[in-house]
Write an enzyme that holds these catalytic residues in place. Structure first.
Site, mmCIF file in Angstrom:
data_model
loop_
_atom_site.group_PDB
_atom_site.id
_atom_site.type_symbol
_atom_site.label_atom_id
_atom_site.label_comp_id
_atom_site.label_asym_id
_atom_site.label_seq_id
_atom_site.Cartn_x
_atom_site.Cartn_y
_atom_site.Cartn_z
ATOM 1 C CG ASP A 153 76.401 -22.332 -6.640
ATOM 2 O OD1 ASP A 153 75.881 -21.779 -5.653
ATOM 3 O OD2 ASP A 153 76.691 -21.708 -7.698
ATOM 4 C CB ILE A 184 68.743 -25.353 -11.167
ATOM 5 C CG1 ILE A 184 68.633 -23.847 -11.462
ATOM 6 C CG2 ILE A 184 69.412 -25.608 -9.826
ATOM 7 C CD1 ILE A 184 67.657 -23.110 -10.554
ATOM 8 C CG ASN A 233 69.247 -20.392 -1.946
ATOM 9 O OD1 ASN A 233 68.787 -19.411 -1.368
ATOM 10 N ND2 ASN A 233 70.515 -20.453 -2.368
ATOM 11 C CE1 TYR A 282 65.348 -12.030 -7.623
ATOM 12 C CE2 TYR A 282 64.200 -10.381 -6.302
ATOM 13 C CZ TYR A 282 64.974 -11.529 -6.384
ATOM 14 O OH TYR A 282 65.360 -12.179 -5.233
ATOM 15 C CE LYS A 293 63.650 -15.097 -6.388
ATOM 16 N NZ LYS A 293 64.178 -16.421 -6.003
#
Ligand SMILES: NC(=O)c1ccc[n+]([C@@H]2O[C@H](COP(=O)([O-])OP(=O)(O)OC[C@H]3O[C@@H](n4cnc5c(N)ncnc54)[C@H](O)[C@@H]3O)[C@@H](O)[C@H]2O)c1
Length: 244
Positions: free
Chosen positions: A36, A63, A85, A147, A151
């Site tokens: 994280d 990430i 995730n 968003y 996705k």
């Protein structure tokens, strides 16, 4: 850690769906690597799990930082499962979405996922399973110009890389959650939360464990010959609310 124990890496593991996934994969017998960007909640969550005797390790990194991701992968004894995730979220109407906001969301949600996938597959010499966490919003959503687009990018990345990686025995699938009770959902106003719950056929708010359950299906070594698939876990909303 026994060298025969499969290793699963979960990004965004400090809270919410990521942390529920860590718990579920531990139950399923994996050694879990928790990642994280936020160090404090990550360290606290890992310490609580270690106190319960869980086989976990944790690494605070973003990430989007390829060098840090590559160094982490290089130090792991093996990599069998990766759960992408980690993501960022905010609502924003199309006309009010700035280019910087759009790029920032894409940078984490799509490019960050791409970086972790690319560095992980270098270590998946005996095959592996990648599970990307998309969102029902990839279909479309109010105030989701950035968003939803990010996705949809995750879905495209999942399906196209599934084709390229199949010959190496790497399965790539995605889950597309609907509403889930986490900080991400709680960032919406109470009125908006109620409005969205009312649109679900089940009229129920999903729990992080519901999504972890879907992820665990794709992560399970007994799930073979399934790739490029999207499991939608959204209380039925994607069927179309006009049906109800
Ligand atoms: N909660 C929902 O209703 C919902 C619905 C659909 C999809 N999702 C998706 O599920 C996933 C998890 O969502 P959540 O609700 O648990 O979110 P959350 O905000 O509670 O947790 C996300 C975690 O990702 C971490 N993170 C963010 N950017 C990062 C980065 N660059 N590097 C490393 N870690 C980073 C955050 O620090 C946080 O711990 C996300 O991909 C989200 O888009 C959530």
């Amino acid at each position: 850690m026994d060298m025969n124990t499969e290793v699963a890496l979960v990004t965004g593991a400090g809270q919410g769906i990521g942390l529920a996934t860590v718990r579920r994969l531990l139950e399923d017998g994996f050694h879990v690597v928790m990642i994280d960007r936020k160090s404090e909640p990550l360290t606290a969550a890992a310490a609580a799990l270690e106190a319960e005797g869980a086989s976990v390790e944790h690494h605070a990194l973003s990430i989007t930082d390829r060098a840090a991701v590559a160094a982490l992968m290089a130090g792991l004894p093996r990599v069998d499962v990766v759960v992408n995730n980690a993501a960022v979220f905010w609502d924003g109407k199309f006309n009010e979405t700035g280019e910087d906001d759009f790029r920032k969301m894409y940078e984490v949600n799509v490019i960050g996922t791409f970086i972790v996938m690319q560095e992980a597959v270098k270590r998946m010499n005996r095959g592996g399973r990648i599970i990307n966490v998309a969102s029902r919003a990839y279909l479309a959503g109010y105030a989701h110009a950035a968003y939803g687009t990010s996705k949809a990018g995750v879905i495209g990345l999942t399906r196209s890389s599934a084709i390229d990686l199949a010959e190496r025995g790497i399965l790539v699938n995605a889950v597309a959650p609907g509403l889930v009770e986490t900080d991400m959902f709680r960032s919406l106003t109470p009125d908006r939360q109620q409005e969205l719950i009312a649109k679900q056929p089940t009229k129920a708010l999903g729990q992080p464990e519901d999504i972890a359950n879907g992820i665990a299906f794709f992560a399970n070594p007994r799930t073979r010959n399934v790739t490029g698939q999207i499991m939608t876990l959204d209380g039925g909303r994607s069927m179309g609310i006009s049906l109800y």
